[in-house]
Scaffold this motif. Structure first.
Motif, PDB file in Angstrom:
ATOM      1  N   SER A 184       0.795  -1.073  -0.230  1.00  0.00           N
ATOM      2  CA  SER A 184      -0.341   0.159   0.127  1.00  0.00           C
ATOM      3  C   SER A 184       0.790   1.416  -0.170  1.00  0.00           C
ATOM      4  O   SER A 184       0.796   1.545  -0.404  1.00  0.00           O
ATOM      5  CB  SER A 184      -0.711  -0.303   1.093  1.00  0.00           C
ATOM      6  OG  SER A 184      -1.648   1.304   1.407  1.00  0.00           O
ATOM      7  N   ALA A 185       2.326   1.421   0.589  1.00  0.00           N
ATOM      8  CA  ALA A 185       2.812   2.272   0.515  1.00  0.00           C
ATOM      9  C   ALA A 185       3.329   2.209  -0.582  1.00  0.00           C
ATOM     10  O   ALA A 185       3.639   3.767  -0.984  1.00  0.00           O
ATOM     11  CB  ALA A 185       4.257   2.589   1.885  1.00  0.00           C
ATOM     12  N   VAL A 186       3.974   1.483  -1.208  1.00  0.00           N
ATOM     13  CA  VAL A 186       4.705   1.914  -2.413  1.00  0.00           C
ATOM     14  C   VAL A 186       3.182   2.310  -3.565  1.00  0.00           C
ATOM     15  O   VAL A 186       3.372   1.614  -5.170  1.00  0.00           O
ATOM     16  CB  VAL A 186       5.924   0.610  -2.707  1.00  0.00           C
ATOM     17  CG1 VAL A 186       6.621   0.638  -2.353  1.00  0.00           C
ATOM     18  CG2 VAL A 186       4.668  -0.497  -3.226  1.00  0.00           C
ATOM     19  N   LYS A 187       2.191   1.910  -3.665  1.00  0.00           N
ATOM     20  CA  LYS A 187       0.990   1.570  -3.802  1.00  0.00           C
ATOM     21  C   LYS A 187       0.999   1.246  -5.150  1.00  0.00           C
ATOM     22  O   LYS A 187       0.738   0.748  -6.821  1.00  0.00           O
ATOM     23  CB  LYS A 187       0.963   3.174  -4.760  1.00  0.00           C
ATOM     24  CG  LYS A 187       0.995   4.765  -4.362  1.00  0.00           C
ATOM     25  CD  LYS A 187       0.949   6.107  -4.611  1.00  0.00           C
ATOM     26  CE  LYS A 187       0.667   7.145  -3.770  1.00  0.00           C
ATOM     27  NZ  LYS A 187       1.639   7.269  -2.990  1.00  0.00           N
ATOM     28  N   MET A 188       1.481  -0.439  -4.312  1.00  0.00           N
ATOM     29  CA  MET A 188       0.864  -1.519  -5.178  1.00  0.00           C
ATOM     30  C   MET A 188      -0.358  -2.784  -4.669  1.00  0.00           C
ATOM     31  O   MET A 188      -0.368  -3.582  -5.160  1.00  0.00           O
ATOM     32  CB  MET A 188       2.319  -2.573  -5.210  1.00  0.00           C
ATOM     33  CG  MET A 188       2.995  -1.646  -6.382  1.00  0.00           C
ATOM     34  SD  MET A 188       2.356  -1.390  -8.231  1.00  0.00           S
ATOM     35  CE  MET A 188       2.502  -3.711  -8.321  1.00  0.00           C
ATOM     36  N   ASP A 189      -1.320  -2.253  -3.768  1.00  0.00           N
ATOM     37  CA  ASP A 189      -2.062  -2.845  -2.606  1.00  0.00           C
ATOM     38  C   ASP A 189      -2.804  -3.400  -3.570  1.00  0.00           C
ATOM     39  O   ASP A 189      -3.052  -4.586  -3.841  1.00  0.00           O
ATOM     40  CB  ASP A 189      -2.124  -2.527  -1.765  1.00  0.00           C
ATOM     41  CG  ASP A 189      -2.756  -1.277  -2.292  1.00  0.00           C
ATOM     42  OD1 ASP A 189      -2.422  -0.236  -2.273  1.00  0.00           O
ATOM     43  OD2 ASP A 189      -4.372  -0.991  -1.244  1.00  0.00           O
ATOM     44  N   LYS A 190      -2.989  -2.713  -4.304  1.00  0.00           N
ATOM     45  CA  LYS A 190      -4.042  -3.150  -6.061  1.00  0.00           C
ATOM     46  C   LYS A 190      -3.612  -5.077  -7.029  1.00  0.00           C
ATOM     47  O   LYS A 190      -4.411  -4.965  -7.413  1.00  0.00           O
ATOM     48  CB  LYS A 190      -4.609  -2.038  -7.393  1.00  0.00           C
ATOM     49  CG  LYS A 190      -5.383  -0.953  -5.585  1.00  0.00           C
ATOM     50  CD  LYS A 190      -5.995  -0.259  -7.091  1.00  0.00           C
ATOM     51  CE  LYS A 190      -6.666   0.881  -6.057  1.00  0.00           C
ATOM     52  NZ  LYS A 190      -7.535   2.509  -7.490  1.00  0.00           N
ATOM     53  N   THR A 222       8.575   7.672 -14.509  1.00  0.00           N
ATOM     54  CA  THR A 222       9.040   6.964 -13.378  1.00  0.00           C
ATOM     55  C   THR A 222       9.908   6.802 -12.268  1.00  0.00           C
ATOM     56  O   THR A 222       9.999   6.959 -10.922  1.00  0.00           O
ATOM     57  CB  THR A 222       8.530   5.305 -14.252  1.00  0.00           C
ATOM     58  OG1 THR A 222       7.804   5.821 -15.394  1.00  0.00           O
ATOM     59  CG2 THR A 222       8.741   4.064 -12.752  1.00  0.00           C
ATOM     60  N   ARG A 253       8.755  -0.955  -7.951  1.00  0.00           N
ATOM     61  CA  ARG A 253       7.820  -0.545  -6.365  1.00  0.00           C
ATOM     62  C   ARG A 253       7.925  -1.925  -5.962  1.00  0.00           C
ATOM     63  O   ARG A 253       8.122  -1.327  -4.461  1.00  0.00           O
ATOM     64  CB  ARG A 253       6.554  -0.436  -6.900  1.00  0.00           C
ATOM     65  CG  ARG A 253       6.917   1.694  -7.637  1.00  0.00           C
ATOM     66  CD  ARG A 253       4.977   1.796  -7.908  1.00  0.00           C
ATOM     67  NE  ARG A 253       5.372   2.900  -8.055  1.00  0.00           N
ATOM     68  CZ  ARG A 253       4.427   4.172  -7.644  1.00  0.00           C
ATOM     69  NH1 ARG A 253       4.648   4.245  -6.749  1.00  0.00           N
ATOM     70  NH2 ARG A 253       4.959   5.386  -8.574  1.00  0.00           N
ATOM     71  N   GLN A 299       9.272   9.457  -9.847  1.00  0.00           N
ATOM     72  CA  GLN A 299       8.416   8.747  -8.622  1.00  0.00           C
ATOM     73  C   GLN A 299       8.763   8.780  -7.681  1.00  0.00           C
ATOM     74  O   GLN A 299       8.481   8.221  -6.785  1.00  0.00           O
ATOM     75  CB  GLN A 299       7.168   8.164  -9.303  1.00  0.00           C
ATOM     76  CG  GLN A 299       6.357   9.990 -10.132  1.00  0.00           C
ATOM     77  CD  GLN A 299       5.548   8.721 -11.115  1.00  0.00           C
ATOM     78  OE1 GLN A 299       5.224   8.023 -11.054  1.00  0.00           O
ATOM     79  NE2 GLN A 299       3.837  10.110 -11.447  1.00  0.00           N
ATOM     80  N   GLN A 317       5.972  -1.088 -12.097  1.00  0.00           N
ATOM     81  CA  GLN A 317       5.506  -2.002 -10.898  1.00  0.00           C
ATOM     82  C   GLN A 317       6.387  -2.814 -10.569  1.00  0.00           C
ATOM     83  O   GLN A 317       6.613  -3.098  -9.196  1.00  0.00           O
ATOM     84  CB  GLN A 317       4.682  -1.620 -12.146  1.00  0.00           C
ATOM     85  CG  GLN A 317       3.510  -1.302 -11.641  1.00  0.00           C
ATOM     86  CD  GLN A 317       2.324  -2.030 -12.832  1.00  0.00           C
ATOM     87  OE1 GLN A 317       2.507  -3.329 -13.569  1.00  0.00           O
ATOM     88  NE2 GLN A 317       1.134  -2.054 -12.466  1.00  0.00           N
ATOM     89  N   LEU A 329       9.439   8.214  -3.686  1.00  0.00           N
ATOM     90  CA  LEU A 329       9.214   7.340  -2.693  1.00  0.00           C
ATOM     91  C   LEU A 329      10.116   6.469  -1.953  1.00  0.00           C
ATOM     92  O   LEU A 329       9.578   6.651  -0.350  1.00  0.00           O
ATOM     93  CB  LEU A 329       7.981   6.604  -3.532  1.00  0.00           C
ATOM     94  CG  LEU A 329       7.302   5.113  -2.897  1.00  0.00           C
ATOM     95  CD1 LEU A 329       6.442   5.523  -2.406  1.00  0.00           C
ATOM     96  CD2 LEU A 329       6.769   4.093  -4.032  1.00  0.00           C
TER      97      LEU A 329
END
Length: 236
Positions: free
Chosen positions: A110-116, A159, A132, A162, A129, A166
């Motif tokens: 979730s912190a690296v925006k990959m929880d989905k 990327t 991450r 970003q 991705q 991060l």
């Protein structure tokens, strides 16, 4: 306090001395950056600090305070494992996953925006991705020192920026030693920057950029960037 302390290091590879009587210290809880031309020995030095260098002849002393983690350009993810299992790689390989490790992996993703993408196999991910996920796996190790071997160099510019932001945010309390060939990246992230020059390699005087990282270009940084480029050109 010094997180890494190198004393009188002589490092030979294929009969050539990459480093000779080399001394270098890395302070705790800061980002230190090493710049240098390809082939000068940056990656070999990093592998030596991590205890991963098996081909070079090594003499001297390397001390470090705390556990070391590694984040490289090649993410080394297992393509057929899920994103979650790649973050929990140690637990997966040793069959020691727990509800706690699963939840921690979910939190870091979730912190690296990959929880989905939690259950997606890694071969389906883009390069950004994947990096991450590699960053989340590095954080999962709870290391005190993070060695970074050009982890953003293969990414497109947006990327890369970003992930620089991060990584700096998530590793704020860690000791980070980053090697790169990109002066702009060094100035964005480094609290102290050194250029490796000549053969055997020697360190330049440190450059300390003004302000807090991650930085954005201004006239002062452009001037420092030109200084770094001049030193790299001299070293080539």
């Amino acid at each position: 306090m010094r997180a890494i302390d190198i004393r009188e290091l002589t490092l030979s590879f294929n009969g050539q001395n990459l480093f000779e009587d080399f001394n270098f210290s890395v302070p705790q809880s800061a980002w230190t950056v090493l710049l240098g031309a390809s082939g000068i020995g940056k990656s070999t030095l990093l592998r030596t600090i991590a205890g991963l260098e098996n081909e070079a002849k090594i003499q001297g002393e390397i001390r470090h305070q705390g556990k070391i983690a590694w984040l490289a350009q090649q993410d080394s993810l297992y393509p057929w494992l899920s994103v979650s299992d790649n973050v929990q790689l140690l637990q997966h390989l040793t069959r020691s996953k727990t509800a706690e490790s699963v939840e921690k992996a979910r939190y870091l993703l979730s912190a690296v925006k990959m929880d989905k993408h939690l259950h997606k196999p890694c071969y389906q991910l883009s390069g950004g991705q994947r990096q991450r996920v590699a960053l989340a796996r590095t954080l999962m190790q709870e290391a005190d020192i993070v060695l970074m071997d050009e982890p953003f160099s293969a990414l497109d510019m947006v990327t890369r920026l970003q992930l620089q932001d991060l990584a700096h945010q998530l590793l704020a309390e860690k000791t980070v030693l980053l090697i790169t060939h990109d002066p702009q990246e060094a100035l964005r992230l480094g609290e102290q920057i050194y250029v490796l020059r000549h053969q055997p390699a020697v360190l330049s005087a440190p450059i300390v950029p003004p302000g807090k990282a991650p930085r954005y270009p201004d006239q002062h940084l452009w001037t420092l960037q030109q200084q770094l480029i001049d030193q790299l050109t001299e070293a080539a």
